[in-house]
Design an enzyme around this catalytic site. Structure first.
Site, PDB file in Angstrom:
ATOM      1  N   TYR A 120       0.826  -1.207   0.000  1.00 12.99           N
ATOM      2  CA  TYR A 120       0.000   0.000   0.000  1.00 12.99           C
ATOM      3  C   TYR A 120       0.864   1.264   0.000  1.00 12.99           C
ATOM      4  O   TYR A 120       0.379   2.342   0.340  1.00 12.99           O
ATOM      5  CB  TYR A 120      -0.926   0.018   1.227  1.00 12.99           C
ATOM      6  CG  TYR A 120      -2.162  -0.861   1.096  1.00 12.99           C
ATOM      7  CD1 TYR A 120      -2.320  -1.737   0.025  1.00 12.99           C
ATOM      8  CD2 TYR A 120      -3.177  -0.809   2.035  1.00 12.99           C
ATOM      9  CE1 TYR A 120      -3.444  -2.541  -0.095  1.00 12.99           C
ATOM     10  CE2 TYR A 120      -4.308  -1.605   1.927  1.00 12.99           C
ATOM     11  CZ  TYR A 120      -4.430  -2.473   0.869  1.00 12.99           C
ATOM     12  OH  TYR A 120      -5.566  -3.261   0.756  1.00 12.99           O
ATOM     13  N   LYS A 167       4.386 -13.888   5.207  1.00 16.37           N
ATOM     14  CA  LYS A 167       4.555 -14.859   4.120  1.00 16.37           C
ATOM     15  C   LYS A 167       6.037 -14.861   3.723  1.00 16.37           C
ATOM     16  O   LYS A 167       6.411 -14.705   2.547  1.00 16.37           O
ATOM     17  CB  LYS A 167       3.643 -14.453   2.946  1.00 16.37           C
ATOM     18  CG  LYS A 167       3.497 -15.512   1.872  1.00 16.37           C
ATOM     19  CD  LYS A 167       2.732 -16.739   2.315  1.00 16.37           C
ATOM     20  CE  LYS A 167       2.778 -17.805   1.223  1.00 16.37           C
ATOM     21  NZ  LYS A 167       2.418 -19.136   1.696  1.00 16.37           N
ATOM     22  N   ASP A 199      -1.366 -17.326   4.862  1.00 19.78           N
ATOM     23  CA  ASP A 199      -2.385 -18.147   4.195  1.00 19.78           C
ATOM     24  C   ASP A 199      -2.885 -19.240   5.149  1.00 19.78           C
ATOM     25  O   ASP A 199      -4.082 -19.506   5.248  1.00 19.78           O
ATOM     26  CB  ASP A 199      -1.870 -18.729   2.867  1.00 19.78           C
ATOM     27  CG  ASP A 199      -0.489 -19.353   2.968  1.00 19.78           C
ATOM     28  OD1 ASP A 199       0.155 -19.240   4.031  1.00 19.78           O
ATOM     29  OD2 ASP A 199      -0.043 -19.968   1.975  1.00 19.78           O
ATOM     30  N   ASP A 223      -5.399  -5.882   6.195  1.00 21.97           N
ATOM     31  CA  ASP A 223      -6.646  -5.437   5.573  1.00 21.97           C
ATOM     32  C   ASP A 223      -7.521  -6.646   5.230  1.00 21.97           C
ATOM     33  O   ASP A 223      -8.712  -6.702   5.564  1.00 21.97           O
ATOM     34  CB  ASP A 223      -6.313  -4.624   4.312  1.00 21.97           C
ATOM     35  CG  ASP A 223      -7.481  -3.781   3.830  1.00 21.97           C
ATOM     36  OD1 ASP A 223      -8.480  -3.673   4.563  1.00 21.97           O
ATOM     37  OD2 ASP A 223      -7.389  -3.221   2.718  1.00 21.97           O
ATOM     38  N   ASP A 227     -10.945  -8.420   7.371  1.00 21.25           N
ATOM     39  CA  ASP A 227     -12.250  -8.582   6.705  1.00 21.25           C
ATOM     40  C   ASP A 227     -12.718 -10.035   6.797  1.00 21.25           C
ATOM     41  O   ASP A 227     -13.912 -10.310   6.951  1.00 21.25           O
ATOM     42  CB  ASP A 227     -12.159  -8.173   5.229  1.00 21.25           C
ATOM     43  CG  ASP A 227     -12.328  -6.662   5.031  1.00 21.25           C
ATOM     44  OD1 ASP A 227     -11.928  -5.909   5.942  1.00 21.25           O
ATOM     45  OD2 ASP A 227     -12.838  -6.245   3.992  1.00 21.25           O
TER      46      ASP A 227
HETATM   47  N1  GGG Z   1     -13.679   2.904   6.341  1.00 25.33           N
HETATM   48  C1  GGG Z   1     -12.654   2.299   5.682  1.00 25.33           C
HETATM   49  C2  GGG Z   1     -12.796   2.214   4.195  1.00 25.33           C
HETATM   50  O1  GGG Z   1     -13.179   3.163   3.538  1.00 25.33           O
HETATM   51  N2  GGG Z   1     -12.471   1.043   3.692  1.00 25.33           N
HETATM   52  C3  GGG Z   1     -12.369   0.784   2.303  1.00 25.33           C
HETATM   53  C4  GGG Z   1     -10.987   0.402   1.882  1.00 25.33           C
HETATM   54  O2  GGG Z   1     -10.753   0.252   0.701  1.00 25.33           O
HETATM   55  N3  GGG Z   1     -10.048   0.258   2.822  1.00 25.33           N
HETATM   56  C5  GGG Z   1      -8.680  -0.037   2.552  1.00 25.33           C
HETATM   57  C6  GGG Z   1      -7.860   0.064   3.796  1.00 25.33           C
HETATM   58  O3  GGG Z   1      -8.390   0.049   4.898  1.00 25.33           O
HETATM   59  O4  GGG Z   1      -6.634   0.141   3.673  1.00 25.33           O
END
Ligand code: GGG
Length: 326
Positions: A120, A167, A199, A223, A227
């Site tokens: 990122y 990893k 993984d 991230d 999720d």
């Molecule tokens: N509220 C967090 C949000 O907008 N998440 C969407 C997203 O793409 N998040 C990527 C991240 O948290 O790095």
């Protein structure tokens, strides 16, 4: 003492859940000054800038920021906003709540996600019609900064140690550096660590999430895996997060803009309100933070709930029930 709070709802359901979090904060006798600012797809369409300079400046100077969600412009909004608060760690608790239908009701863990680099870090290039590349950045300094936070985090909570998900068997140089830097700091602090390939972690957490308390991981892994954990506890509408920097912090639900339900007034406000609880605790209002958490818990157990949780309540109805339960 006045606390200036930047309020940046962003796009989609960010526009609905962020005001819900603000109204919970307004229920306390605390001197907040809320200053709202734009960011995201809508302001980009209007002005050409997804993150106007004044929004960046506000986040960089406010005591704390409440952020909602970003859609297509996420890379131009969330990443610079995290940079504005110099946030080196994204704290993402994932826990199941009584009364909420969860695949793994025993889940209760926290991700400490590296927040500045990895894939990122924004170094992407289109080199030809056929080829695009991405440079993955991992530094000792960022990994050690995260590890120091993780050591303090577990010590403050009386925990023995944490798990490092990586990893390094494939990304030997980058995740190898991450793993080794984190282990070195943990060693210096006398904090125990175990490690797991990310993984394999995805499988282990589905089979038995009780194996994990605190999970330290690189940016993208944090991230994605958080999720995944949201899926185990009943959905993305339940996970709050805190982006912590040395002098300020930004709080946001883990979920995104949810374009399929945006504008309908039916988004689950729990993640944004739990993010507000983290903000309260960050500013030193531990009792108030706990009160918000308990109110959310009691509404999740017996109160009105939004459609993602199997109910029929609107965002406003669920928010009002939470405020009434404070
Ligand atoms: N509220 C967090 C949000 O907008 N998440 C969407 C997203 O793409 N998040 C990527 C991240 O948290 O790095």
């Amino acid at each position: 003492m006045t606390h200036q709070i930047a309020v940046i709802p962003g796009d989609g359901i960010g526009q609905e859940v962020t005001p819900a979090a603000v109204s919970v904060l307004e229920s306390f006798d605390i001197d907040f000054e809320f200053v709202e600012a734009d960011a995201g797809d809508a302001v980009e369409a209007e002005t050409g800038a997804a993150l106007p300079e004044e929004t960046y400046e506000l986040a960089a100077t406010a005591d704390a920021t409440l952020f909602g969600a970003a859609g297509e412009s996420a890379a131009d909004v969330i990443l610079p906003l995290r940079e504005a608060v110099d946030s080196f760690v994204n704290v993402r608790p994932a826990r199941a709540y009584p009364g909420v239908d969860a695949l793994r009701p025993e889940t209760d863990l926290v991700f400490l996600r590296e927040n500045t680099e990895g894939v990122y870090s924004g170094h992407e290039s289109r080199l030809s019609d056929d080829l695009s590349t991405l440079t993955r950045v991992v530094t000792d300094s960022a990994s050690k900064r995260l590890a120091t936070f993780a050591c303090d985090y577990v010590s403050d909570r009386g925990l023995e140690g944490f798990t490092v998900a990586h990893k390094a068997n494939v990304m030997r140089e980058t995740d190898g550096r991450f793993r080794d830097a984190v282990a070195e700091v943990a060693d210096e602090h006398g904090v125990e660590t175990d490690e797991v390939l990310m993984d394999a972690f995805a499988t282990h957490i589905c089979l038995d999430p009780t194996q994990f308390d605190v999970v330290v991981c690189p940016n993208l892994a944090g991230d994605v895996l958080s999720d995944l954990a949201a899926g185990l506890v009943g959905g993305l509408g339940l996970l709050p997060s805190a982006n912590i920097g040395p002098d300020r912090a930004l709080f946001e639900p883990v979920h995104g803009t949810a374009p399929d339900i945006a504008g309908e007034g039916i988004a689950n406000p729990a993640a944004a309100i739990l993010s507000a609880a983290m903000l309260l605790e960050y500013l030193g209002y531990d009792e108030e933070g706990k009160t918000v958490r308990s109110a959310v818990e009691s509404v999740l157990e017996t109160g009105p709930r939004t459609g993602d949780l199997g109910g029929e309540a609107s965002t406003d109805e669920m928010t009002t029930a939470i405020i009434d339960a404070l």
